[in-house]
Design a protein around this motif. Sequence first.
Motif, mmCIF file in Angstrom:
data_model
loop_
_atom_site.group_PDB
_atom_site.id
_atom_site.type_symbol
_atom_site.label_atom_id
_atom_site.label_comp_id
_atom_site.label_asym_id
_atom_site.label_seq_id
_atom_site.Cartn_x
_atom_site.Cartn_y
_atom_site.Cartn_z
ATOM 1 N N MET A 40 30.957 42.738 46.521
ATOM 2 C CA MET A 40 30.392 41.621 47.287
ATOM 3 C C MET A 40 31.411 40.480 47.419
ATOM 4 S SD MET A 40 27.377 42.454 48.343
ATOM 5 C CE MET A 40 28.133 44.072 48.589
ATOM 6 N N VAL A 41 32.140 40.212 46.340
ATOM 7 C CA VAL A 41 33.146 39.148 46.393
ATOM 8 C C VAL A 41 34.246 39.516 47.388
ATOM 9 C CG1 VAL A 41 34.948 37.960 45.077
ATOM 10 C CG2 VAL A 41 32.692 38.302 44.068
ATOM 11 N N LYS A 42 34.676 40.762 47.383
ATOM 12 C CA LYS A 42 35.715 41.194 48.317
ATOM 13 C C LYS A 42 35.283 40.990 49.766
ATOM 14 C CE LYS A 42 37.911 44.673 45.353
ATOM 15 N NZ LYS A 42 38.189 46.123 45.154
ATOM 16 N N HIS A 95 39.530 32.391 47.436
ATOM 17 C CA HIS A 95 39.048 33.775 47.468
ATOM 18 C C HIS A 95 39.813 34.678 46.504
ATOM 19 C CE1 HIS A 95 37.261 37.410 49.097
ATOM 20 N NE2 HIS A 95 38.462 37.903 49.349
ATOM 21 N N ASN A 96 41.134 34.568 46.475
ATOM 22 C CA ASN A 96 41.933 35.433 45.597
ATOM 23 C C ASN A 96 41.611 35.205 44.127
ATOM 24 O OD1 ASN A 96 43.246 36.686 47.722
ATOM 25 N ND2 ASN A 96 44.958 35.245 47.728
ATOM 26 N N VAL A 102 36.379 38.059 38.945
ATOM 27 C CA VAL A 102 35.339 39.089 38.928
ATOM 28 C C VAL A 102 35.947 40.454 38.600
ATOM 29 C CG1 VAL A 102 33.462 40.167 40.225
ATOM 30 C CG2 VAL A 102 33.958 37.750 40.560
ATOM 31 N N THR A 103 37.183 40.684 39.029
ATOM 32 C CA THR A 103 37.884 41.915 38.646
ATOM 33 C C THR A 103 38.053 41.980 37.133
ATOM 34 O OG1 THR A 103 39.101 42.048 40.740
ATOM 35 C CG2 THR A 103 40.031 43.222 38.860
ATOM 36 N N LYS A 104 38.382 40.866 36.538
ATOM 37 C CA LYS A 104 38.533 40.812 35.077
ATOM 38 C C LYS A 104 37.244 41.263 34.388
ATOM 39 C CE LYS A 104 40.470 37.110 33.451
ATOM 40 N NZ LYS A 104 40.722 35.751 32.898
ATOM 41 N N PHE A 105 36.121 40.760 34.889
ATOM 42 C CA PHE A 105 34.816 41.137 34.340
ATOM 43 C C PHE A 105 34.541 42.619 34.587
ATOM 44 C CE2 PHE A 105 30.155 41.433 35.375
ATOM 45 C CZ PHE A 105 29.724 41.446 34.066
ATOM 46 N N PHE A 153 53.398 37.496 36.930
ATOM 47 C CA PHE A 153 53.191 38.430 35.825
ATOM 48 C C PHE A 153 52.089 37.936 34.891
ATOM 49 C CE2 PHE A 153 54.078 39.160 31.302
ATOM 50 C CZ PHE A 153 53.889 40.533 31.236
ATOM 51 N N LEU A 154 52.123 36.655 34.546
ATOM 52 C CA LEU A 154 51.123 36.098 33.637
ATOM 53 C C LEU A 154 49.719 36.180 34.240
ATOM 54 C CD1 LEU A 154 53.063 32.960 32.328
ATOM 55 C CD2 LEU A 154 52.617 35.099 31.093
ATOM 56 N N SER A 155 49.612 35.988 35.550
ATOM 57 C CA SER A 155 48.310 36.086 36.224
ATOM 58 C C SER A 155 47.775 37.509 36.176
ATOM 59 C CB SER A 155 48.430 35.625 37.681
ATOM 60 O OG SER A 155 48.768 34.258 37.755
#
Length: 264
Positions: A40-42, A95-96, A102-105, A153-155
């Motif tokens: 949904m976020v995408k 958005h990014n 949400v990807t992390k979750f 990289f850190l992100s």
Amino acid sequence: MKARLLIAIMIILLLPTIGFAEETTPIDRLEQLSDEALQMVKLHRYEDAKRLLDYFSEQISQSGKGRPLTADELRIITNSYDEAVQATANGTINHNEKINRVTKFRLVMDAITSPNQPLWTEMESPIMTVFGEVKEAVYSGDKEHFHSQLNTFLSLYDVIYPSMKINVDIEQIQRLDTRIHFIDSYRLQVLADEASQQELEALEADLQILFDQMSDDEADPSLWWVIISTGSIIILTLSYVGWRKYKGDREKSREKNRSRGQKN
């Protein structure tokens, strides 16, 4: 007839295994909700994503069946969930960044349900590629590119970090943390000092070891038991059928020989 009976028994023995594999557990359903929220976020459907996350919160409090979550798992889920909710509800977050949070979750939930082949390991290529850019910038003395690539990289590392803590030994995580903290905190020193640059090589080696060990897929012992037992049943069945056929052919051959002897 006996051969058919053995095949029927084999199928019956396999049915419980098939049924078990297809069963959806409460934690699997929660993982599916996290994936739906990410989709949904995408699509920029942030309100729908927020509703799915709210429903997730209701369901996780009611899911008493299946494998109980550890205190560490619950803490990691809660922290990543809170970030995901904030991302979908806060209009000032771009958005990014919403996708990242949400990807992390989503990766956290997958790490719990798929410990042998977690999705976060699919980030190996972008992470290692960006880290290669970090090293190249250091050795070429390109300060601006170094800072830019190190931040990238850190992100990326931050996105998979909570999931790693579920699947990777704490000692390995702490070793990575120490190296990354040094490189991030002493950027100018890393750019100028060859001794400090050895931390880059060491971190790259540790990251590669991490991804390599996660890609060495070791099947669940219960799965190996299913494979071995199923294979044994099939082999025994085919062997029995072959032996019966061989015995039947020999009996027919003897009967023919007897018939010929009587005629002669």
